[in-house]
Design a protein around this motif. Structure first.
Motif, short mmCIF file in Angstrom:
data_model
loop_
_atom_site.label_atom_id
_atom_site.label_comp_id
_atom_site.label_asym_id
_atom_site.label_seq_id
_atom_site.Cartn_x
_atom_site.Cartn_y
_atom_site.Cartn_z
N VAL A 258 0.82 -1.20 0.00
CA VAL A 258 0.00 0.00 0.00
C VAL A 258 0.86 1.25 0.00
CG1 VAL A 258 -1.69 1.30 1.35
CG2 VAL A 258 -1.93 -1.17 1.09
N LEU A 259 1.99 1.22 0.73
CA LEU A 259 2.81 2.42 0.83
C LEU A 259 3.69 2.66 -0.38
CD1 LEU A 259 3.91 2.34 4.57
CD2 LEU A 259 2.13 3.71 3.50
N GLY A 260 4.19 1.59 -1.01
CA GLY A 260 5.08 1.80 -2.13
C GLY A 260 5.45 0.50 -2.82
N ALA A 261 6.01 0.66 -4.01
CA ALA A 261 6.53 -0.49 -4.77
C ALA A 261 8.01 -0.25 -5.00
CB ALA A 261 5.79 -0.61 -6.10
N ASP A 262 8.83 -1.22 -4.64
CA ASP A 262 10.27 -1.01 -4.81
C ASP A 262 10.95 -2.25 -5.34
OD1 ASP A 262 11.52 -1.39 -1.39
OD2 ASP A 262 9.89 -2.38 -2.42
N ILE A 263 12.16 -2.02 -5.85
CA ILE A 263 12.99 -3.07 -6.42
C ILE A 263 14.42 -2.86 -5.95
CG2 ILE A 263 13.32 -1.73 -8.55
CD1 ILE A 263 13.58 -4.45 -10.03
N ALA A 264 15.10 -3.96 -5.62
CA ALA A 264 16.48 -3.90 -5.18
C ALA A 264 17.30 -4.92 -5.95
CB ALA A 264 16.58 -4.18 -3.68
N ALA A 265 18.56 -4.58 -6.19
CA ALA A 265 19.47 -5.47 -6.89
C ALA A 265 20.85 -5.38 -6.24
CB ALA A 265 19.56 -5.12 -8.37
N GLU A 266 21.54 -6.51 -6.19
CA GLU A 266 22.89 -6.53 -5.63
C GLU A 266 23.69 -7.64 -6.29
OE1 GLU A 266 23.17 -8.42 -1.58
OE2 GLU A 266 20.99 -8.11 -1.68
N GLY A 267 25.01 -7.50 -6.20
CA GLY A 267 25.84 -8.52 -6.79
C GLY A 267 27.27 -8.07 -6.94
N PRO A 268 28.12 -8.92 -7.51
CA PRO A 268 29.54 -8.61 -7.67
C PRO A 268 29.78 -7.78 -8.94
CG PRO A 268 29.11 -10.83 -8.42
CD PRO A 268 27.80 -10.31 -7.89
N PHE A 269 30.81 -6.94 -8.89
CA PHE A 269 31.26 -6.27 -10.10
C PHE A 269 32.11 -7.21 -10.96
CE2 PHE A 269 30.44 -2.32 -7.71
CZ PHE A 269 29.75 -1.61 -8.68
N ALA A 275 34.51 -6.79 -4.75
CA ALA A 275 33.76 -5.56 -4.98
C ALA A 275 32.30 -5.90 -5.27
CB ALA A 275 34.36 -4.77 -6.13
N SER A 276 31.38 -5.05 -4.77
CA SER A 276 29.96 -5.35 -4.93
C SER A 276 29.15 -4.07 -5.07
CB SER A 276 29.45 -6.15 -3.73
OG SER A 276 29.53 -5.38 -2.54
N TYR A 277 27.91 -4.24 -5.53
CA TYR A 277 26.97 -3.13 -5.62
C TYR A 277 25.66 -3.51 -4.94
CZ TYR A 277 24.71 -5.83 -9.34
OH TYR A 277 24.07 -6.81 -10.05
N LEU A 278 24.95 -2.50 -4.47
CA LEU A 278 23.63 -2.69 -3.88
C LEU A 278 22.82 -1.43 -4.17
CD1 LEU A 278 21.58 -4.13 -1.99
CD2 LEU A 278 22.75 -3.05 -0.06
N GLY A 307 15.44 6.49 -3.37
CA GLY A 307 16.42 5.53 -3.86
C GLY A 307 17.66 5.54 -2.98
N ALA A 308 18.44 4.49 -3.07
CA ALA A 308 19.66 4.39 -2.27
C ALA A 308 20.63 3.43 -2.97
CB ALA A 308 19.37 3.91 -0.86
N PHE A 309 21.91 3.58 -2.65
CA PHE A 309 22.92 2.70 -3.25
C PHE A 309 24.14 2.62 -2.35
CE2 PHE A 309 24.17 6.93 -4.53
CZ PHE A 309 25.55 6.91 -4.50
N LYS A 310 24.90 1.53 -2.51
CA LYS A 310 26.21 1.40 -1.90
C LYS A 310 27.09 0.58 -2.84
CE LYS A 310 28.84 0.17 2.21
NZ LYS A 310 28.81 -0.26 3.64
N LEU A 311 28.22 1.17 -3.19
CA LEU A 311 29.23 0.50 -4.02
C LEU A 311 30.45 0.26 -3.15
CD1 LEU A 311 28.92 2.80 -7.17
CD2 LEU A 311 27.50 0.84 -6.52
#
Length: 773
Positions: A258-269, A275-278, A307-311
């Protein structure tokens, strides 16, 4: 909505070809020294909740991997020669995501002959090893599981002892009777702007959290007597950590609610490095439906996205670089018959962190960050010339340097500096016919300088001392504060501990308060509030903790807080409000009146917690707080503060049942009851209000009156289904299940010429579906 619900039901309850197959997942991570962060090679990690017991050892870099762990909840025991044992409980293993842990072990001291010390469980213990009192850690799994938390760390914290709320439409926290303005939000070691959608100028809460549970790692929450590294806070601290992405496998998460629709992805470079991304993105579900022509709650539908990210990059064996950030946009636009309103509230933060291990005992953390928040409000009346304009834009460029050194098992040192360049563009202007009234119109920049140092001394295996100081200087007006901090913890017997802590804490006001324009008799304009001192608060805490078992904790804390240098009205003030008011009572915003730092206040109380951590499918938390919050304004009378509810009690419990032939699915029910003292308010003079046909308040009796006690019952029901490569969860949170009408505040209704009351929200169902793969 019918299609959506039908899809969820079909997805969860249809059978699959893998029904009889044992579903498993991998648990991996790294074991490090809690103080030096050096990897511990050869540590043993045992999964004690499976039969036969499974486990593994950490390699030369502290990394470990345990394969084929059955889905469900598990407990890990970690041992290493010369170190205290570690314990990880409530670990949820599902097929959709691998479990990646960072486990911190504390080095043991030589055991005294007459004393046997058993390492305490990690559950609830603060991650920050300099914390002594009024601190606890929390996990993302708890944020998702607790009833009424709805994936929001602030709403989850309402379950903890000493924490209350003021409005169901905001997650602003009243900690031990203090204004929510005193809460500090930190991310990755640096201060960040209020991370909530629909936040107002000077506030620390909002309607909906802009933080994603897909991004957060285990974090800390403090309610008083903070360690020396935390500055610019007087009531509480959220010290948030972002987790790293999976450096071996690509994983995804989808969530619709109800509040929102989101998608997340993570994995190795790259497969050749760690090294990884999120990354994560979310958009308002109600706004998407509105754009599709389905208007559920009219023009007031919350429109937001974040949105948010971490490399993460291991540059060398001794150096690590991470680039991270988060941001959110929110707006609410209303078109009425006589007036149009447009409210925007935006925020963003980005940081570059560099960690270098100088030696096996020393490392340095360096962080460069940029943060910004903006609030605008525009209103216009359609039948007359009336325009109201607000634009508060704040930016902060920060450099944070921290040096950590572990001398030996007894002594460690942490010291650092924080340099913040604060930039601002502030406007508040009203045009009414031909008259233009400006109360704020400033732009420029200033600096906030902070330095701290803290020393941890483990006097014996049963006695630990943390001591240090924090210094703050606001260049805008050269106001400064030197703040000693200290804490002592004594394990007087196995599973029993006494603790004590004290500290001086300070906080700046919103920059808009310093630049509020005050007009003189001859039309001259001055900034009467520019030289306000930093508001200060002295905290004193005594605590007792008893852990009868690894999954139980009983805790009691008594505290006293003395506030001084509090902004109040001037000696010659003619304002009826500021003869009796104090900034200790403000939730947010700023004032255009002249203030001086002559006010005081005091808070004192008792917090009790009985907690059973989740084991064997059951957990339980009971918290009870009794407190008093007082303030003294210009007239010299000590009064109840706006936030003096006097008591708050929470009961939170949950039960999980294993479902299906192989017990791979889970049905969970979580419930919470909240009982607290009602909001305080300034009484309304009904006779005078009728006579003048407008609200007239009796300021001499400020906050004497209190609304009836607040009560709410919440529940969360969820069903989690594990397939071979996916984990899906459908849940429904029902807030205020009994639809109780709690009062919020009184107002004078000019139409009926009577006293009426605004009410809190009624029953609110929140449906959510999540898929991990």
């Amino acid at each position: 909505m019918r299609l959506f619900i039908s899809f969820i039901v079909f997805n969860l309850f249809t059978s699959t070809a893998t029904f009889a197959q044992t579903l498993t997942q991998t648990i991996k991570g790294q074991v490090i020294d809690a103080e030096s962060r050096q990897p511990l090679a050869g540590a043993s990690i045992i999964v004690t909740s499976v039969q036969p017991i499974k486990g593994g050892q950490s390699d030369a870099n502290g990394f470990f991997k345990i394969l084929d762990i059955p889905v469900g909840r598990h407990t890990l025991k970690i041992t290493f020669l010369g170190y205290e044992n570690g314990l990880v409980q409530e670990l949820v293993v599902g097929t959709g995501k691998e479990i990646d842990l960072t486990i911190r072990l504390a080095e043991s001291l030589q055991q005294l002959d007459a004393v046997t010390v058993k390492a305490s469980a990690q559950n609830g213990t603060a991650l920050n090893d300099m914390a002594t009192v009024s601190a606890r850690s929390f996990s993302v799994e708890q944020v998702k599981r607790y009833a009424a938390a709805i994936n929001d760390p602030a709403r989850m914290a309402l379950t903890y002892a000493g924490v209350a709320g003021n409005s169901e439409q905001s997650n602003a926290l009243i900690i031990r009777g203090n204004s929510p303005k005193g809460v500090l939000w930190r991310m990755e070691g640096v201060e960040i702007p209020n991370p909530n959608h629909f936040a107002e100028e000077g506030s620390t809460g909002g309607g909906i959290s802009a933080l994603s549970v897909n991004m957060l790692g285990n974090s800390d929450f403090f309610t008083g007597a903070f360690p020396a590294e935390y500055g610019n806070a007087t009531s509480g601290v959220f010290d948030l950590k972002l987790r790293k992405g999976n450096h071996e496998k690509r994983e995804y998460a989808l969530q619709v609610g109800v509040l929102g629709a989101d998608i997340a992805a993570e994995g190795p470079f790259s497969a050749k490095s760690k090294a990884s991304y999120l990354v994560n993105y979310r958009y308002s579900t109600l706004e998407m439906l509105k754009k599709a022509g389905i208007q559920i709650i009219g023009d007031a539908a919350p429109d937001f996205q974040d949105g948010a990210f971490k490399l993460f990059f291991p540059v060398t064996q001794r150096s690590v670089v991470s680039l991270w950030g988060m941001g959110g946009l929110s707006r609410q636009i209303r078109h009425r018959t006589t007036q149009n309103d447009a409210f925007h509230s935006d925020r963003a933060v980005a940081g570059l962190n560099f960690t270098h291990f100088i030696s096996e005992k020393s490392f340095v953390d360096a962080t460069l960050s940029w943060a910004a928040n903006r609030q605008t409000y525009d209103a216009s009346r359609l039948q007359q010339v009336y325009i109201r304009e607000e634009n508060f834009t704040n930016q902060a460029y920060r450099l944070s340097l921290q040096f950590n050194h572990k001398f030996n098992a007894q002594h460690s040192l942490r010291t650092g500096i924080i340099v913040s360049n604060l930039r601002f563009q502030l406007l508040n202007r009203t045009t009414d016919g031909t008259k233009v009234s400006t109360t704020l119109n400033q732009q420029g920049d200033t600096y906030l300088l902070q330095a701290y140092s803290q020393w941890r001394y483990r006097i014996s295996p049963v006695l630990t001392l943390n001591a240090g100081f924090h210094a703050t200087l606001l260049a805008l007006n050269q106001q400064s504060s030197l703040e000693p901090r200290g804490g002592l913890r004594w394990t007087l017997a196995p599973r029993h501990a006494l603790s004590a802590g004290f500290g001086i804490h300070s906080r700046t006001e919103a920059l808009s308060t310093y630049f509020a324009e005050v007009k003189g008799k001859e039309g001259t304009i001055s900034f009467a509030n520019k030289n306000l001192a930093l508001l200060k608060s002295a905290h004193f805490v005594l605590g007792y903790e008893f852990r009868p078992r690894d999954d139980w904790r009983l805790q009691a804390e008594a505290y006293y807080q003395r506030h001084y240098d509090v902004p109040i009205g001037t000696i010659n003030t003619k304002s009826a409000v500021w003869r009796t008011e104090s900034l200790l009572n403000l939730m947010n915003g700023y004032t255009t009146d002249s203030l001086v730092s002559d006010g005081t206040g005091r808070n004192y109380g008792l917090d009790f917690t009985i907690e059973k951590f989740l084991t064997k499918g059951f957990y339980f938390i009971l918290t009870t707080s009794f407190y008093q919050a007082k303030y003294t304004a210009r007239d010299g009378v000590e009064r109840n503060s706006r936030f003096n509810g006097k008591f708050v009690q929470n009961i939170l419990l949950g039960k999980e049942w294993k479902m299906s032939r192989n017990k791979t699915n889970t049905l969970a029910v979580n419930v919470r009851s909240l009982w607290a003292g009602g909001n305080r308010y300034v009484p309304i003079d009904l006779a005078q209000s009728k006579k003048r046909n407008t609200t007239v308040r009796i300021y001499e009796r400020s906050y004497e009156e209190q609304l009836p006690n607040y009560f709410r019952f919440d529940t969360r029901i969820s069903f989690t289904k594990n397939r071979r490569r996916t984990t899906s969860t459908v849940s429904i949170d029902i807030q205020n299940l009994f639809n109780r009408t709690n009062l919020y505040q009184p107002f004078y209704d000019s139409a009926t010429k009577s006293l009426q009351f605004d009410t809190q929200l009624g029953l609110v169902p929140i449906l959510n579906w999540r898929l991990e793969f």
